[in-house]
Scaffold this motif. Sequence first.
Motif, PDB file in Angstrom:
ATOM      1  N   ARG A 111      14.240 -33.468 -13.151  1.00  0.00           N
ATOM      2  CA  ARG A 111      13.684 -33.528 -11.785  1.00  0.00           C
ATOM      3  C   ARG A 111      14.584 -32.677 -10.881  1.00  0.00           C
ATOM      4  NH1 ARG A 111       9.627 -37.343 -10.627  1.00  0.00           N
ATOM      5  NH2 ARG A 111       9.503 -39.081 -12.107  1.00  0.00           N
ATOM      6  N   ILE A 214       8.908 -33.406  -8.755  1.00  0.00           N
ATOM      7  CA  ILE A 214       8.182 -33.618  -9.998  1.00  0.00           C
ATOM      8  C   ILE A 214       9.142 -33.719 -11.182  1.00  0.00           C
ATOM      9  CG2 ILE A 214       6.112 -32.446  -9.175  1.00  0.00           C
ATOM     10  CD1 ILE A 214       7.005 -29.995 -10.823  1.00  0.00           C
ATOM     11  N   ILE A 216       9.651 -32.444 -14.890  1.00  0.00           N
ATOM     12  CA  ILE A 216       9.166 -31.351 -15.730  1.00  0.00           C
ATOM     13  C   ILE A 216       9.004 -31.847 -17.161  1.00  0.00           C
ATOM     14  CG2 ILE A 216       9.667 -29.039 -16.602  1.00  0.00           C
ATOM     15  CD1 ILE A 216      11.164 -28.491 -14.032  1.00  0.00           C
ATOM     16  N   ASP A 221       4.140 -28.100 -15.622  1.00  0.00           N
ATOM     17  CA  ASP A 221       5.177 -28.564 -14.695  1.00  0.00           C
ATOM     18  C   ASP A 221       6.232 -27.481 -14.493  1.00  0.00           C
ATOM     19  OD1 ASP A 221       3.983 -31.103 -14.556  1.00  0.00           O
ATOM     20  OD2 ASP A 221       5.117 -31.808 -16.287  1.00  0.00           O
TER      21      ASP A 221
END
Length: 240
Positions: A111, A214, A216, A221
């Motif tokens: 993140r 987010i 990944i 992503d």
Amino acid sequence: MNIAVIFAGGTGKRMNTKSKPKQFLEMHGKPVLIYTLENFQNHPLIDHIILVCLETWIDYAAGLMKKFGITKVAKIVPGGKTGQESIYHGIATAEKLYGDDNVVLIHDGVRPLINEETITNCIRTVKQYGNAITVSPAIETIFLKNEENDFVGQIFNRSRCEMAKAPQCFVLGDIYKAHLRAIEEGNCDFIDSASLMQHYGMKLYTVDGPSENIKITTPSDFYIFRAIMDAKENLQILGL
């Protein structure tokens, strides 16, 4: 004292990479994990970092710490067989080194888009109110899957739903004791530290975090991460 436990123990099966785990994939010459660690390295309130890593990649990770100047990493410890066990390894190490009466922020190594403000708010919330998790508003409808067939189950009011993210932040002694209790009782299937803490009756507060924070996990992503970083870089070039 404020300690970050960064979990970088995943193998990245959903990323479909054969050479490196997802946390070591590079973007603009820098591994995803380093982008994440730099947010905690550069934060004035973070005193130490414990990095939980795949055992076979510990030496590689240690080399990255030296290369990119991540000096707050006090120890790199091997992960366990599950995410819960891996996080326990990091928490137990932090407890042994620094004691119960500290703030610990548990964060995913993948993140990298966490920001300084959210880290600050996590620390402040734990000190003022108690254990907490970072969240962002749900932007799509959420429902429970019907276990018996393919019909849609209960649909939730989206305005009352939030997405659990990271950091998840706790009084170190609280989360450490909860993990010890879970081990003693054989409860080893909690999806994250928040669910573990809630199971044992701990009240959890929320900290609003950025929607771009987010995790990944998939190739898409990674592309989103790259697009966001490119956009930020372009804004800096334009002086905006």
